[in-house]
Design an enzyme around this catalytic site. Sequence first.
Site, PDB file in Angstrom:
ATOM      1  N   ASP A  40       0.838  -1.212   0.000  1.00  0.00           N
ATOM      2  CA  ASP A  40       0.000   0.000   0.000  1.00  0.00           C
ATOM      3  C   ASP A  40       0.866   1.253   0.000  1.00  0.00           C
ATOM      4  OD1 ASP A  40      -2.179  -1.605   0.042  1.00  0.00           O
ATOM      5  OD2 ASP A  40      -2.546  -1.408   2.203  1.00  0.00           O
ATOM      6  N   SER A  85     -14.683 -21.889 -31.489  1.00  0.00           N
ATOM      7  CA  SER A  85     -15.178 -22.693 -30.365  1.00  0.00           C
ATOM      8  C   SER A  85     -14.621 -24.100 -30.520  1.00  0.00           C
ATOM      9  CB  SER A  85     -16.696 -22.699 -30.377  1.00  0.00           C
ATOM     10  OG  SER A  85     -17.129 -23.089 -31.654  1.00  0.00           O
ATOM     11  N   LEU A  86     -14.929 -24.946 -29.571  1.00  0.00           N
ATOM     12  CA  LEU A  86     -14.433 -26.315 -29.617  1.00  0.00           C
ATOM     13  C   LEU A  86     -15.596 -27.260 -29.850  1.00  0.00           C
ATOM     14  CD1 LEU A  86     -12.162 -26.210 -26.429  1.00  0.00           C
ATOM     15  CD2 LEU A  86     -11.364 -26.347 -28.792  1.00  0.00           C
ATOM     16  N   GLU A 116      -5.884 -30.262 -20.684  1.00  0.00           N
ATOM     17  CA  GLU A 116      -6.022 -29.148 -19.735  1.00  0.00           C
ATOM     18  C   GLU A 116      -7.449 -29.049 -19.226  1.00  0.00           C
ATOM     19  OE1 GLU A 116      -4.299 -26.892 -22.973  1.00  0.00           O
ATOM     20  OE2 GLU A 116      -6.055 -25.585 -23.052  1.00  0.00           O
ATOM     21  N   LYS A 118     -11.097 -27.534 -18.563  1.00  0.00           N
ATOM     22  CA  LYS A 118     -11.927 -26.620 -19.346  1.00  0.00           C
ATOM     23  C   LYS A 118     -12.624 -25.661 -18.381  1.00  0.00           C
ATOM     24  CE  LYS A 118     -15.331 -26.338 -22.985  1.00  0.00           C
ATOM     25  NZ  LYS A 118     -16.094 -25.273 -22.366  1.00  0.00           N
ATOM     26  N   GLU A 176      -9.680 -17.423 -20.367  1.00  0.00           N
ATOM     27  CA  GLU A 176     -11.013 -17.392 -19.765  1.00  0.00           C
ATOM     28  C   GLU A 176     -11.006 -16.509 -18.523  1.00  0.00           C
ATOM     29  OE1 GLU A 176     -12.747 -19.579 -21.671  1.00  0.00           O
ATOM     30  OE2 GLU A 176     -14.545 -20.120 -20.543  1.00  0.00           O
ATOM     31  N   LYS A 294      -5.711 -31.057 -26.785  1.00  0.00           N
ATOM     32  CA  LYS A 294      -5.195 -30.395 -27.985  1.00  0.00           C
ATOM     33  C   LYS A 294      -3.990 -31.170 -28.492  1.00  0.00           C
ATOM     34  CE  LYS A 294      -6.731 -25.903 -26.334  1.00  0.00           C
ATOM     35  NZ  LYS A 294      -6.416 -24.698 -25.581  1.00  0.00           N
ATOM     36  N   CYS A 415     -43.601 -39.418  14.320  1.00  0.00           N
ATOM     37  CA  CYS A 415     -44.078 -39.788  15.659  1.00  0.00           C
ATOM     38  C   CYS A 415     -45.257 -38.941  16.122  1.00  0.00           C
ATOM     39  CB  CYS A 415     -42.946 -39.715  16.674  1.00  0.00           C
ATOM     40  SG  CYS A 415     -42.483 -38.037  17.112  1.00  0.00           S
ATOM     41  N   CYS A 430     -38.645 -31.925  15.385  1.00  0.00           N
ATOM     42  CA  CYS A 430     -39.568 -32.799  16.100  1.00  0.00           C
ATOM     43  C   CYS A 430     -39.132 -32.804  17.557  1.00  0.00           C
ATOM     44  CB  CYS A 430     -39.473 -34.199  15.499  1.00  0.00           C
ATOM     45  SG  CYS A 430     -39.995 -35.501  16.607  1.00  0.00           S
TER      46      CYS A 430
HETATM   47  C1  9MJ Z   1     -11.267 -23.511 -21.699  1.00  0.00           C
HETATM   48  N1  9MJ Z   1     -12.514 -23.023 -21.779  1.00  0.00           N
HETATM   49  O1  9MJ Z   1     -10.756 -23.753 -20.622  1.00  0.00           O
HETATM   50  C2  9MJ Z   1      -9.952 -23.615 -24.972  1.00  0.00           C
HETATM   51  N2  9MJ Z   1     -10.530 -23.705 -22.928  1.00  0.00           N
HETATM   52  O2  9MJ Z   1      -8.958 -23.601 -27.157  1.00  0.00           O
HETATM   53  C3  9MJ Z   1      -9.302 -24.278 -23.044  1.00  0.00           C
HETATM   54  N3  9MJ Z   1     -10.927 -23.310 -24.129  1.00  0.00           N
HETATM   55  C4  9MJ Z   1      -9.973 -23.325 -26.378  1.00  0.00           C
HETATM   56  N4  9MJ Z   1      -8.941 -24.218 -24.322  1.00  0.00           N
HETATM   57  C5  9MJ Z   1      -9.296 -23.219 -28.414  1.00  0.00           C
HETATM   58  N5  9MJ Z   1      -8.592 -24.791 -22.028  1.00  0.00           N
HETATM   59  C6  9MJ Z   1     -10.537 -22.676 -28.375  1.00  0.00           C
HETATM   60  C7  9MJ Z   1     -10.978 -22.740 -27.077  1.00  0.00           C
END
Ligand code: 9MJ
Length: 675
Positions: A40, A85-86, A116, A118, A176, A294, A415, A430
């Site tokens: 601080d 997207s996946l 990994e 998600k 994310e 991946k 009861c 009760c």
């Molecule tokens: C998530 N949601 O944790 C991807 N994601 O890779 C991870 N999303 C992703 N990879 C390519 N771990 C498109 C989305």
Amino acid sequence: MNENIEKIKFHLQQLRSEIELHNYRYYVLDNPVIPDAEYDKLFRELQQFEQDYPQLITADSPTQRVGAAPLKAFAQVTHRVPMLSLNNAFDDAEVEAFDRRVREGLAVDCIEYNAEPKFDGLAVSLRYENGLFKTGATRGDGYTGEDITLNLKTIRSIPLKLPLNDPPAILEVRGEVLMLKKDFLRLNQQQLVKGEKEFANPRNAAAGSLRQLDPNITASRRLAFFAYGIGDAQDTRMPKTTHSDLMAYLSSLHFPIAKESQVVMGLKGLLEYYQTIAAKRESLPYDIDGVVYKVNVIAQQEQLGFVSRAPRFAIAHKFPAQEAVTKLLDIDVQVGRTGALTPVARLQPVFVGGVTVTNATLHNADEIERKDVRIGDTVIVRRAGDVIPEVVSVVVEKRPPDARLFAMPSNCPVCGAKAVRLPDEAVSRCTGGLFCPAQRKQAILHFASRRAMDIDGLGEKLVDQLVDQAIVRTPADLYRLGIAALANLERMADKSANNIVKAIEASKHTTLARFIYALGIRNVGEATAKDLAAHFGNLDRLMAADIEELQQIADIGPVVAQSIVDFFAEAHNCEAVEQLRASGVHWDEHAGRPAAVYLPLQGKTFVLTGALPHMSRDEAKEKIEAQGGKVSGSVSSKTDYVVVGAEPGSKYDKAVSLGITILDEDGLLKLLDHS
Ligand code: 9MJ
């Protein structure tokens, strides 16, 4: 003059780097090296300089994370590299098919994957130009998102500047934004206190916090970011061989990445990884909704390419949904061990969290009212891990006209005794005590449970029969059971009867802690039972203890102490204990070792100077001494901490010159809390 300005500029740069490094150590590594008060102080120094020299404020200054004015609307951002997207896999067979497609596409026998977690949050893209965070955007439709730069800047684990002397021209980091479970619980608690709406889950809380036009609201919510890939990049230093190297590179640039990521080989490696993470899911600090696989080698990723809007080289292996929609057919009331009446929803069977659920708890009358649950409603049911399924909310639009309100009964449904609700309790109970068969059954089941007397084979069905046929009324009756009485029961073979009698016999030799826990005293769980056993060493001393003595034990407060005293004040409880001892239940008695008193601040010397905002000097002294610390009047090299309030005197200057750790009131409270 110019020379002076240059010097100040340089100093400010140093100060900003130092502050950002402490941010990184605190928010990313979870390993701060200076106390908050010291941080601080650095921050205030920077703020003061920037106030005096506003022309020297830079966009990457840590002071610029907060305080921006609200926007009227979010601007649009076009992603130069689309945010794809996946595709999803919902079972092992779909993962197997994915692995087969990859192997065939590459003509390789066994593929190296990066696996990994998600994250269940919101995908964002962070654009760095010449090392500075320039633009942050939501995923949007994958091609165009919303500019949420100001909101993302408030997230302390997102670097405002890359820690490189010769940064890349362009680097887009993708990942994310989410809210950690603990921050979500804290936020909902605050919402409750403020009388505002609670968030249904961490994902909604993160989304609600990030989509604020006023970045000051976002700043007041603690959000986290995890990187999992890149977008646009002009970066000669960036690894180009594997995804795992790329992630290590992002980590070296101070981006948080998932600790649970792992390089695995082939389908077997993928499925093993899934199981490992599924088992860890509940204990992770954040919500995940599956894992992502991946292809690790980037040249192979490029070779596979994309189908429509998703990569061919990656797939999300989703966990079974934890929430599902179903119909609430009726509400029953269950009676627990301590007489608590719990309303339970009978549901149209629904597959959720990997099992078929037919019942879900509604907790208590207040919760039914708060969620406005009615019989006949369509409801959302949640089952997470080992947690009892619960009704989360009602889909009001689907309420049929004949939906019925539910009222808690005023008598115990088992009861018939009166059910009462104490003024400070959420549940009705009760009042039948052990005369109520439901409570008796639960008490016996608890007594026999694994962490209590550990009587193997004494399950719910057997206890139901034993209590209903009045063969067993109290736990002590178990020790009078013979093989003949058991073998007469429904579905009981001689062999099982024999095994149960043996298990009951074996349970006689136990420990004091197990025995105390087995008694089922209200508010006395396993940990408290252990504390009590360690403190008293024998049962008679525990039975004779008064409230004051009990409260001297660490972690035992007035409520628990009162429950223990109340329990042993009941003649029938003492009788049950005597009967158990008479039937041969025993443990090794010892004289009782008073738990060693651990004083975390033993040997530490404090000096107080200046007025603290919320505590008198005497209060601060009392708190420090209660944890073994000493408070002295003057600062010397032997002083460990100087606690500084408003208008401190020369003691403060002396502490600074001696390099002694300085705490403000918050810092002191944290130290007292954490030691
Ligand atoms: C998530 N949601 O944790 C991807 N994601 O890779 C991870 N999303 C992703 N990879 C390519 N771990 C498109 C989305």
